[in-house]
Scaffold this motif. Structure first.
Motif, PDB file in Angstrom:
ATOM      1  N   GLN A   1       0.807  -1.223   0.000  1.00 19.43           N
ATOM      2  CA  GLN A   1       0.000   0.000   0.000  1.00 19.43           C
ATOM      3  C   GLN A   1       0.843   1.277   0.000  1.00 19.43           C
ATOM      4  OE1 GLN A   1      -3.570  -0.012  -0.129  1.00 19.43           O
ATOM      5  NE2 GLN A   1      -2.955  -2.085  -0.731  1.00 19.43           N
ATOM      6  N   SER A   2       2.147   1.143  -0.131  1.00 16.27           N
ATOM      7  CA  SER A   2       3.011   2.318   0.024  1.00 16.27           C
ATOM      8  C   SER A   2       2.752   3.383  -1.044  1.00 16.27           C
ATOM      9  CB  SER A   2       4.486   1.902   0.023  1.00 16.27           C
ATOM     10  OG  SER A   2       4.808   1.175  -1.137  1.00 16.27           O
ATOM     11  N   VAL A   3       2.551   2.981  -2.287  1.00 13.75           N
ATOM     12  CA  VAL A   3       2.291   3.959  -3.356  1.00 13.75           C
ATOM     13  C   VAL A   3       0.898   4.567  -3.185  1.00 13.75           C
ATOM     14  CG1 VAL A   3       2.055   4.295  -5.845  1.00 13.75           C
ATOM     15  CG2 VAL A   3       3.865   2.810  -4.954  1.00 13.75           C
ATOM     16  N   PHE A   4      -0.088   3.737  -2.852  1.00 18.12           N
ATOM     17  CA  PHE A   4      -1.462   4.216  -2.644  1.00 18.12           C
ATOM     18  C   PHE A   4      -1.514   5.258  -1.527  1.00 18.12           C
ATOM     19  CE2 PHE A   4      -5.356   3.811  -0.094  1.00 18.12           C
ATOM     20  CZ  PHE A   4      -6.317   4.170  -1.035  1.00 18.12           C
ATOM     21  N   ILE A   5      -0.865   4.974  -0.403  1.00 17.55           N
ATOM     22  CA  ILE A   5      -0.857   5.913   0.724  1.00 17.55           C
ATOM     23  C   ILE A   5      -0.136   7.201   0.342  1.00 17.55           C
ATOM     24  CG2 ILE A   5       0.063   6.285   3.057  1.00 17.55           C
ATOM     25  CD1 ILE A   5      -0.424   3.285   3.578  1.00 17.55           C
ATOM     26  N   SER A   6       0.958   7.076  -0.390  1.00 20.15           N
ATOM     27  CA  SER A   6       1.730   8.255  -0.794  1.00 20.15           C
ATOM     28  C   SER A   6       0.894   9.202  -1.638  1.00 20.15           C
ATOM     29  CB  SER A   6       2.980   7.823  -1.571  1.00 20.15           C
ATOM     30  OG  SER A   6       3.828   7.039  -0.767  1.00 20.15           O
ATOM     31  N   ASP A   7       0.094   8.650  -2.534  1.00 22.77           N
ATOM     32  CA  ASP A   7      -0.734   9.498  -3.398  1.00 22.77           C
ATOM     33  C   ASP A   7      -1.748  10.318  -2.604  1.00 22.77           C
ATOM     34  OD1 ASP A   7       0.160   9.378  -6.029  1.00 22.77           O
ATOM     35  OD2 ASP A   7      -0.762   7.418  -6.375  1.00 22.77           O
ATOM     36  N   LYS A   8      -2.115   9.877  -1.413  1.00 25.72           N
ATOM     37  CA  LYS A   8      -3.048  10.621  -0.567  1.00 25.72           C
ATOM     38  C   LYS A   8      -2.385  11.853   0.054  1.00 25.72           C
ATOM     39  CE  LYS A   8      -6.526   7.662  -0.808  1.00 25.72           C
ATOM     40  NZ  LYS A   8      -7.846   8.028  -1.398  1.00 25.72           N
ATOM     41  N   LEU A   9      -1.040  11.835   0.125  1.00 25.22           N
ATOM     42  CA  LEU A   9      -0.308  12.904   0.815  1.00 25.22           C
ATOM     43  C   LEU A   9       0.487  13.799  -0.119  1.00 25.22           C
ATOM     44  CD1 LEU A   9       1.171  10.827   3.800  1.00 25.22           C
ATOM     45  CD2 LEU A   9      -0.821  12.335   3.847  1.00 25.22           C
ATOM     46  N   LEU A  10       0.501  13.482  -1.407  1.00 28.09           N
ATOM     47  CA  LEU A  10       1.390  14.183  -2.329  1.00 28.09           C
ATOM     48  C   LEU A  10       0.636  14.839  -3.476  1.00 28.09           C
ATOM     49  CD1 LEU A  10       4.160  11.434  -2.658  1.00 28.09           C
ATOM     50  CD2 LEU A  10       4.285  13.506  -1.253  1.00 28.09           C
ATOM     51  N   GLN A  11       1.140  15.987  -3.894  1.00 28.68           N
ATOM     52  CA  GLN A  11       0.736  16.614  -5.153  1.00 28.68           C
ATOM     53  C   GLN A  11       2.002  16.781  -5.984  1.00 28.68           C
ATOM     54  OE1 GLN A  11      -1.252  20.307  -4.266  1.00 28.68           O
ATOM     55  NE2 GLN A  11      -3.189  19.323  -3.726  1.00 28.68           N
ATOM     56  N   LEU A  12       2.196  15.888  -6.951  1.00 32.86           N
ATOM     57  CA  LEU A  12       3.389  15.962  -7.786  1.00 32.86           C
ATOM     58  C   LEU A  12       3.340  17.201  -8.672  1.00 32.86           C
ATOM     59  CD1 LEU A  12       3.631  13.047  -6.740  1.00 32.86           C
ATOM     60  CD2 LEU A  12       4.358  12.365  -9.034  1.00 32.86           C
ATOM     61  N   PHE A  13       4.473  17.855  -8.843  1.00 24.46           N
ATOM     62  CA  PHE A  13       4.532  19.046  -9.689  1.00 24.46           C
ATOM     63  C   PHE A  13       4.176  18.711 -11.130  1.00 24.46           C
ATOM     64  CE2 PHE A  13       7.023  22.603  -7.480  1.00 24.46           C
ATOM     65  CZ  PHE A  13       6.543  22.239  -6.233  1.00 24.46           C
TER      66      PHE A  13
ATOM     67  N   ASP B   1      -1.942  18.007   3.520  1.00 21.62           N
ATOM     68  CA  ASP B   1      -2.759  17.418   4.583  1.00 21.62           C
ATOM     69  C   ASP B   1      -4.127  17.082   4.002  1.00 21.62           C
ATOM     70  OD1 ASP B   1      -4.210  16.714   6.785  1.00 21.62           O
ATOM     71  OD2 ASP B   1      -3.533  18.382   8.037  1.00 21.62           O
ATOM     72  N   PRO B   2      -4.436  15.798   3.799  1.00 20.76           N
ATOM     73  CA  PRO B   2      -5.712  15.432   3.171  1.00 20.76           C
ATOM     74  C   PRO B   2      -6.929  15.789   4.017  1.00 20.76           C
ATOM     75  CG  PRO B   2      -4.586  13.482   3.994  1.00 20.76           C
ATOM     76  CD  PRO B   2      -3.627  14.619   4.132  1.00 20.76           C
ATOM     77  N   SER B   3      -6.720  16.005   5.314  1.00 23.59           N
ATOM     78  CA  SER B   3      -7.855  16.335   6.188  1.00 23.59           C
ATOM     79  C   SER B   3      -8.090  17.834   6.286  1.00 23.59           C
ATOM     80  CB  SER B   3      -7.613  15.764   7.588  1.00 23.59           C
ATOM     81  OG  SER B   3      -6.480  16.377   8.188  1.00 23.59           O
ATOM     82  N   GLN B   4      -7.197  18.643   5.704  1.00 24.77           N
ATOM     83  CA  GLN B   4      -7.310  20.101   5.790  1.00 24.77           C
ATOM     84  C   GLN B   4      -7.351  20.731   4.400  1.00 24.77           C
ATOM     85  OE1 GLN B   4      -7.660  21.907   8.604  1.00 24.77           O
ATOM     86  NE2 GLN B   4      -7.650  20.038   9.851  1.00 24.77           N
ATOM     87  N   LYS B   5      -8.218  20.214   3.545  1.00 27.46           N
ATOM     88  CA  LYS B   5      -8.413  20.766   2.206  1.00 27.46           C
ATOM     89  C   LYS B   5      -7.102  20.872   1.428  1.00 27.46           C
ATOM     90  CE  LYS B   5     -12.503  23.404   3.578  1.00 27.46           C
ATOM     91  NZ  LYS B   5     -13.153  24.735   3.651  1.00 27.46           N
ATOM     92  N   GLN B   6      -6.301  19.815   1.544  1.00 28.97           N
ATOM     93  CA  GLN B   6      -5.045  19.729   0.796  1.00 28.97           C
ATOM     94  C   GLN B   6      -4.075  20.869   1.123  1.00 28.97           C
ATOM     95  OE1 GLN B   6      -5.852  16.579   0.101  1.00 28.97           O
ATOM     96  NE2 GLN B   6      -4.771  16.731  -1.842  1.00 28.97           N
ATOM     97  N   GLU B   7      -4.074  21.309   2.359  1.00 30.75           N
ATOM     98  CA  GLU B   7      -3.158  22.371   2.781  1.00 30.75           C
ATOM     99  C   GLU B   7      -1.713  21.896   2.621  1.00 30.75           C
ATOM    100  OE1 GLU B   7      -1.890  24.757   6.864  1.00 30.75           O
ATOM    101  OE2 GLU B   7      -3.720  23.550   6.817  1.00 30.75           O
TER     102      GLU B   7
END
Length: 463
Positions: free
Chosen positions: A27-39, A59-65
């Protein structure tokens, strides 16, 4: 094979330029995609393996802050350190950011890794054998450049290849002998006594070379302890600070200022060196100072290198007594240097008295005040310490577990060598099988789960 995705910092958690965290599992790639916005605008799951990406940590819980700007590396199974999908986060080294990544990945389904769990997975998934895994731990704790150079080759499998070659030769020999037992009525000669002895002697010789490596490389495995010793107020602390290149020990004109052991670690002559400043050696009625003097004596006994410090401004009977005691208690493996400090106020008659007393040792006349002649002393010390590192390239760094199995195998093989093919073939086969079991355990092909758990528990977190 493993159901849990795990994560851990791979670098110490402290304020620094960068921090690295590793996450491995399905699940490492799946979890990473929840926390990252690639340039690039892509998802990490849609990128190729072994690629580096610039991204925002969000931060996925704070409107992608946005929390940080970082680099992310993606590895897909089986081409990763663990053999599983693996993601590395290279973020700014704030403990707050590291804690955020750990907290959010755990919320999304990852677990915090146990010590050594990444390398344990690499071992269990066949990416590394046990000897390679051990070399990883030993490389992290290497105490000299020479040790690191050898251990990185062992991580790559050089030592394993040597052991596996001996094991393959032993298996081949055993195959011949067992076949001869199975077809004993057929009167087929598989091996002559000479050929058998020659093949077995070659295996023994190869393992004896590893046994010799263990003895020769022990000096590479430990750091060097260098102790400044002498009577009070001769400049031990000043010289300690000069070697350290900073004021670590308190310095004053009052005899007995240093009452406890003060130590510091440096890298010197490609080795980890522990410098030790000590209380002055003298008879005293002060109960606290007595403890310091006792500690000094203990450190001197344990030292690899002793810097016996004298003063160039005074010479007393006390110096002769202390020098005689130092010589009497010096062990054969210790290196002893005589330093005459305060060269700037050295008196000629004192210099001659000291030279006569310490002969055949050649004293170094130095000044901690202006570092005069310290460079020459350092070069001499480097030359002496590097003598210990002048080994053949063929020397390996074995640990105690490994050498124990090598010795077990050698014991069985030597017993087998003393037997003849004509009368002892079945007993001989038993000894060869015992040796084979030892070599299999050495490589980790056979292992006890509890012992394996204890072994990897000694690793650092994130490795």
């Amino acid at each position: 094979m493993f159901h849990e995705t795990i994560i851990a910092p791979a670098t110490p958690v402290a304020c620094s330029a960068l921090a690295v965290l590793r996450m491995t599992g399905s699940q490492s790639v799946f979890i990473s995609d929840k926390l990252l916005q690639l340039f690039s605008g892509k998802l990490l799951k849609n990128s190729a393996s072994r690629t580096l990406h610039l991204a925002h940590l969000v931060d996925p819980s704070q409107k992608q802050e946005k929390i940080d700007e970082l680099m992310v590396v993606k590895f897909l199974a089986p081409n990763s350190y663990t053999g599983e999908d693996l993601v590395e986060f290279h973020c700014h080294g704030s403990p707050v950011i590291v804690d955020f990544i750990l907290e959010k990945t755990v919320e999304l389904g990852a677990s915090l890794a146990e010590p050594g769990e990444f390398t344990k997975r690499a071992f269990l998934l066949g990416k590394k054998d046990l000897m390679q895994a051990e070399a990883v731990a030993d490389l992290i704790h290497s105490k000299s450049r020479s040790a690191a150079q050898r251990l990185v080759r062992q991580v790559g499998g050089d030592l394993s290849l040597r052991v596996r070659s001996a094991k393959d030769s032993l298996e081949s020999l055993l195959l011949y002998l067992e076949a001869e037992l199975d077809f004993s009525q057929e009167q087929i000669d598989f091996l002559s006594q000479n050929v058998y002895s020659e093949k077995l002697s070659k295996i023994i010789s190869d393992l004896e070379a590893l046994e010799a490596s263990f003895k020769r490389s022990k000096s590479l495995s430990n750091d060097i302890t260098l102790v400044f010793a002498g009577k009070p107020n001769v400049g031990k602390s000043s010289l300690f600070n000069a070697f350290l290149r900073k004021n670590r020990a308190i310095v004053s004109n009052v005899p007995g200022t240093t009452r406890d052991v003060v130590d510091a670690a440096i890298v010197f002559a490609d080795r980890c060196v522990r410098l030790v400043d000590t209380a002055g050696l003298r008879e005293t009625v002060d109960s606290v100072e007595k403890i310091g003097v006792q500690k000094t004596s203990e450190e001197v006994k344990k030292a690899d290198v002793i810097f016996f410090v004298l003063s160039g401004s005074s010479f007393e009977e006390e110096d002769r007594v202390l020098w005689g005691k130092t010589l009497a208690e010096k062990s054969s493996g210790q290196r002893l240097f005589v330093l005459v400090n305060k060269k700037d106020c050295l008196q000629e008659d004192i210099a001659k008295s000291i030279q006569k007393m310490v002969a055949p040792f050649e004293p170094f006349f130095v000044s901690a005040l202006n570092w005069d002649s310290l460079f020459e002393l350092e070069e001499k010390l480097k030359f002496e310490l590097r003598k210990d590192l002048s080994f053949d390239e063929d020397v390996f760094m074995l640990n105690q577990r490994q050498i124990d199995f090598v010795k077990e195998a050698l014991t069985s093989l030597r017993e087998a060598l003393d037997l003849t093919l004509d009368f002892h073939q079945e007993i001989l086969v038993t000894f060869l099988k015992e040796a084979l079991e030892s070599l299999s355990a050495l490589l980790g092909e056979e292992y006890d789960k509890d012992i394996l758990k204890k072994f990897f528990a000694n690793f650092c977190i994130g490795k």
